[in-house]
Design a protein around this motif. Structure first.
Motif, PDB file in Angstrom:
ATOM      1  N   SER B   2      54.743  44.056  43.009  1.00  0.00           N
ATOM      2  CA  SER B   2      54.285  44.668  41.689  1.00  0.00           C
ATOM      3  C   SER B   2      52.642  44.757  41.708  1.00  0.00           C
ATOM      4  CB  SER B   2      54.708  43.498  40.726  1.00  0.00           C
ATOM      5  OG  SER B   2      53.947  42.379  40.837  1.00  0.00           O
ATOM      6  N   GLY B   3      52.330  45.711  41.114  1.00  0.00           N
ATOM      7  CA  GLY B   3      50.864  46.162  40.861  1.00  0.00           C
ATOM      8  C   GLY B   3      50.093  45.431  39.973  1.00  0.00           C
ATOM      9  N   MET B   4      48.975  45.815  39.791  1.00  0.00           N
ATOM     10  CA  MET B   4      47.948  45.189  38.619  1.00  0.00           C
ATOM     11  C   MET B   4      48.272  46.077  37.413  1.00  0.00           C
ATOM     12  SD  MET B   4      44.426  44.831  41.142  1.00  0.00           S
ATOM     13  CE  MET B   4      44.640  46.521  41.482  1.00  0.00           C
ATOM     14  N   ASN B   5      47.934  45.089  36.394  1.00  0.00           N
ATOM     15  CA  ASN B   5      47.913  45.507  35.131  1.00  0.00           C
ATOM     16  C   ASN B   5      46.616  45.451  34.709  1.00  0.00           C
ATOM     17  OD1 ASN B   5      50.806  46.130  34.743  1.00  0.00           O
ATOM     18  ND2 ASN B   5      50.995  43.888  34.112  1.00  0.00           N
ATOM     19  N   LEU B   6      46.005  46.682  34.187  1.00  0.00           N
ATOM     20  CA  LEU B   6      44.594  46.706  33.845  1.00  0.00           C
ATOM     21  C   LEU B   6      44.286  47.180  32.304  1.00  0.00           C
ATOM     22  CD1 LEU B   6      43.294  48.423  37.097  1.00  0.00           C
ATOM     23  CD2 LEU B   6      43.091  45.885  36.628  1.00  0.00           C
ATOM     24  N   THR B   7      43.228  46.719  31.950  1.00  0.00           N
ATOM     25  CA  THR B   7      42.845  47.397  30.549  1.00  0.00           C
ATOM     26  C   THR B   7      41.553  48.073  30.991  1.00  0.00           C
ATOM     27  OG1 THR B   7      43.505  45.446  29.555  1.00  0.00           O
ATOM     28  CG2 THR B   7      42.061  46.734  28.227  1.00  0.00           C
ATOM     29  N   TYR B  25      42.638  51.915  26.918  1.00  0.00           N
ATOM     30  CA  TYR B  25      43.925  52.103  27.469  1.00  0.00           C
ATOM     31  C   TYR B  25      44.430  51.183  28.486  1.00  0.00           C
ATOM     32  CZ  TYR B  25      42.189  57.109  26.441  1.00  0.00           C
ATOM     33  OH  TYR B  25      41.917  58.061  25.584  1.00  0.00           O
ATOM     34  N   HIS B  26      45.610  50.994  28.603  1.00  0.00           N
ATOM     35  CA  HIS B  26      46.274  49.913  29.370  1.00  0.00           C
ATOM     36  C   HIS B  26      47.136  50.863  30.434  1.00  0.00           C
ATOM     37  CE1 HIS B  26      45.461  46.591  26.915  1.00  0.00           C
ATOM     38  NE2 HIS B  26      45.898  47.214  25.775  1.00  0.00           N
ATOM     39  N   VAL B  27      46.695  50.550  31.863  1.00  0.00           N
ATOM     40  CA  VAL B  27      47.234  50.874  32.963  1.00  0.00           C
ATOM     41  C   VAL B  27      48.247  49.935  33.638  1.00  0.00           C
ATOM     42  CG1 VAL B  27      46.974  52.616  34.722  1.00  0.00           C
ATOM     43  CG2 VAL B  27      45.252  52.345  33.227  1.00  0.00           C
ATOM     44  N   GLU B  28      49.450  50.367  33.754  1.00  0.00           N
ATOM     45  CA  GLU B  28      50.372  49.238  34.279  1.00  0.00           C
ATOM     46  C   GLU B  28      50.769  49.516  35.921  1.00  0.00           C
ATOM     47  OE1 GLU B  28      53.478  49.023  31.511  1.00  0.00           O
ATOM     48  OE2 GLU B  28      51.920  48.228  30.195  1.00  0.00           O
ATOM     49  N   ASP B  29      50.997  48.577  36.811  1.00  0.00           N
ATOM     50  CA  ASP B  29      51.581  48.624  37.922  1.00  0.00           C
ATOM     51  C   ASP B  29      50.643  49.508  39.122  1.00  0.00           C
ATOM     52  OD1 ASP B  29      53.651  48.148  39.728  1.00  0.00           O
ATOM     53  OD2 ASP B  29      54.662  49.769  39.555  1.00  0.00           O
ATOM     54  N   GLY B  97      44.761  42.150  35.570  1.00  0.00           N
ATOM     55  CA  GLY B  97      44.561  41.419  34.077  1.00  0.00           C
ATOM     56  C   GLY B  97      43.069  41.608  33.778  1.00  0.00           C
ATOM     57  N   ASP B  98      42.251  42.627  34.937  1.00  0.00           N
ATOM     58  CA  ASP B  98      40.830  42.818  34.656  1.00  0.00           C
ATOM     59  C   ASP B  98      40.810  43.793  33.476  1.00  0.00           C
ATOM     60  OD1 ASP B  98      40.024  41.147  36.405  1.00  0.00           O
ATOM     61  OD2 ASP B  98      39.308  42.624  38.040  1.00  0.00           O
ATOM     62  N   THR B  99      39.447  43.787  32.660  1.00  0.00           N
ATOM     63  CA  THR B  99      39.290  44.771  31.854  1.00  0.00           C
ATOM     64  C   THR B  99      38.121  45.521  32.545  1.00  0.00           C
ATOM     65  OG1 THR B  99      39.939  43.577  29.893  1.00  0.00           O
ATOM     66  CG2 THR B  99      38.316  45.263  29.584  1.00  0.00           C
ATOM     67  N   ILE B 100      38.265  47.039  32.451  1.00  0.00           N
ATOM     68  CA  ILE B 100      37.109  47.455  33.214  1.00  0.00           C
ATOM     69  C   ILE B 100      36.556  48.670  32.342  1.00  0.00           C
ATOM     70  CG2 ILE B 100      36.694  49.207  35.341  1.00  0.00           C
ATOM     71  CD1 ILE B 100      39.176  48.042  36.326  1.00  0.00           C
ATOM     72  N   THR B 101      35.158  48.626  32.340  1.00  0.00           N
ATOM     73  CA  THR B 101      34.593  49.652  31.319  1.00  0.00           C
ATOM     74  C   THR B 101      33.921  50.596  32.170  1.00  0.00           C
ATOM     75  OG1 THR B 101      33.738  47.461  30.143  1.00  0.00           O
ATOM     76  CG2 THR B 101      32.547  49.733  29.573  1.00  0.00           C
ATOM     77  N   ILE B 102      34.178  51.899  31.741  1.00  0.00           N
ATOM     78  CA  ILE B 102      34.105  53.016  32.482  1.00  0.00           C
ATOM     79  C   ILE B 102      33.246  53.857  31.446  1.00  0.00           C
ATOM     80  CG2 ILE B 102      34.890  54.908  33.959  1.00  0.00           C
ATOM     81  CD1 ILE B 102      37.582  53.572  34.015  1.00  0.00           C
ATOM     82  N   GLU B 103      31.973  54.342  32.069  1.00  0.00           N
ATOM     83  CA  GLU B 103      30.896  55.159  31.339  1.00  0.00           C
ATOM     84  C   GLU B 103      30.573  56.108  32.192  1.00  0.00           C
ATOM     85  OE1 GLU B 103      28.570  52.405  28.460  1.00  0.00           O
ATOM     86  OE2 GLU B 103      29.489  51.237  30.066  1.00  0.00           O
TER      87      GLU B 103
END
Lengths: 211, 247
Positions: B2-7, B25-29, B97-103
């Motif tokens: 199973s992949g990672m779930n990221l915010t 946004y939430h990205v799954e798998d 479960g990581d939250t990643i900020t993208i700017e």
């Protein structure tokens, strides 16, 4: 920044050598202070050399601050929208990030320092006191908050020099590949020596070695 | 597996005139073998299916050699992995479960075009000011016609690896373009072909850099730390040396 900084560093070296005269006794220290005011006489009027140094220093401080303020203003204009995420420093260099607020602390300290030991308005010995007495009474143990403030300010000076010393070489284009390591080591070394030498006097008075 | 779930917290901006905002946004798998851009591709495919506007970002070669991609990930240009462009950053460096900020790159001379895309024409204008050598064009000369010292050739080549991505500007607390400009000045200034215009080049390029509204260099070293090509701070000393001599 580099040239005016260099002028001030050279002054700090002279300044600390003079301070260390305190360890050779009151007479030696007062004589040195007297000599500073009368060097070159009678060829030149009294205080000529001292006034010259003061003018050069004042000009250096003003130009150094002007350069710092204009760099800060340019930096703000160059990044009108800030990052949402806390920008994590990737370069190792704590001292580098203390330069701006450190500079403000140093200016505040400088004002107090001049009022304390140059104009003696906030010094217990007063303007009439001999330089040695002003120094010893100024750092008397019961005036420990003053000593604490001096210590904090000098640590700031040390951090400022830690970045500033090698940075001056970089700005003037004098640094190159192999020179960085020795340059940064020398910057750290000279900063530490200066801070410790400056601090040795108030602490010697605090613990009663000098009285 | 199973992949990672990221915010993801991504900067969305419809156009240059839009104010812009961070959108979650939430990205799954997400597979750990994906590159950062592939992870964004997954998000965009879903956004398109949902009838939403995909997140715009620059990219081209996806091999770390073109300089097109670049975003500030968790406050660090191209992310925390050293000497790596965003396209070569892999999701294995993140945790489930990581939250990643993208700017986008943040600098006044790099206006946002849309979302994470910024206009880096200011770099082109710095190059146009002097980042070239004026020679009669024709067939390529024989190799070794002009001898170049090995040490100079190596240093010039190291500087020439700059891909002009703009991470140095994005990372600099002053928004300075010194590392980019210095890399070009070093690259040409070290080679015999670059000597005739060495002074005028340094002067013209530095003045163009200032005219574009980039900040001044205070030797923080943040630029070289995030540079995907590891352009050394030494190039800036060389730029300063050439500029002072030219003045």
């Amino acid at each position: 920044m580099a040239v005016t900084g260099a002028v001030m560093v050279l002054f700090l070296i002279l300044h600390v050598v003079g301070n260390l005269k305190v360890f050779s006794g009151a007479e030696s220290f007062n004589e040195y202070a007297h000599w500073l005011r009368h060097v070159g006489e009678p060829a030149v009027p009294g205080r000529t050399v001292l006034t010259l140094i003061e003018v050069v220093l004042l000009v250096s401080v003003v130009l150094h601050m002007w350069a710092a303020i204009s760099l800060t203003r340019r930096a703000r204009k160059a990044r009108p929208v800030k990052y949402a995420a806390r920008r994590k420093s990737q370069a190792s260099g704590y001292a580098t990030h203390t330069m701006r607020y450190g500079g403000v602390v140093i200016v505040l300290f400088l004002i107090w320092h001049l009022l304390d030991l140059t104009f003696a308005t906030v010094n217990p010995a007063g303007a009439a006191g001999l330089p040695y007495d002003r120094m010893v009474q100024g750092f008397a143990p019961e005036r420990w908050p003053v000593t604490l403030f001096y210590t904090l300010a000098l640590v700031m000076v040390g951090l400022h020099l830690r970045h500033g010393l090698w940075s001056a070489f970089q700005t003037l284009g004098l640094a190159s590949g192999k020179a960085y390591r020795p340059l940064k080591l020398a910057a750290a070394g000279l900063s530490a020596v200066l801070v410790l030498a400056f601090l040795s006097v108030p602490f010697a008075i605090l613990i009663g070695v000098v009285k | 597996m199973s992949g990672m779930n990221l915010t993801l917290k991504v900067w969305r901006q419809k156009g240059p005139a839009d104010e812009g905002r961070m959108v979650t946004y939430h990205v799954e798998d997400v597979s750990p073998d994906m590159s950062f851009l592939e992870m964004l591709d997954v998000l965009n495919e879903r956004l398109i299916l949902e009838g939403d506007d995909p997140v715009a970002f620059d990219h081209d070669c996806r091999e770390g050699i073109c300089g097109m991609c670049g975003m500030v990930i968790n406050g660090v240009a191209h992310g925390e992995q050293r000497a790596t462009t965003t396209c070569q950053l892999h999701m294995r460096h993140f945790k489930d479960g990581d939250t990643i900020t993208i700017e986008p790159w943040r600098a006044a001379p790099f206006p946002v075009v849309k979302d994470l895309v910024v206009d880096r024409s200011a770099f082109d204008r710095i190059i146009q000011a002097g980042g070239f050598i004026s020679v009669p064009a024709g067939s390529a000369p024989d190799a070794h016609t002009i001898p170049v010292k090995k040490a100079d050739a190596d240093a010039a080549f190291d500087a020439a690896t700059c891909i002009g991505c703009g991470a140095c500007v994005a990372a600099c607390p002053n928004g300075s373009a010194s590392l980019f400009t210095a890399a070009k000045i070093t690259h040409l200034g070290l080679l015999p072909q670059g000597q005739p215009e060495r002074d005028s080049r340094a002067k013209a390029m530095v003045e163009q850099m200032d005219a574009e509204g980039f900040g001044g260099c205070t030797n923080t070293g943040e630029c070289t730390a995030v540079c995907p090509k590891g352009i050394p701070l030494e190039t800036i000393a060389r730029m300063n040396r050439d500029y002072l001599r030219a003045k």
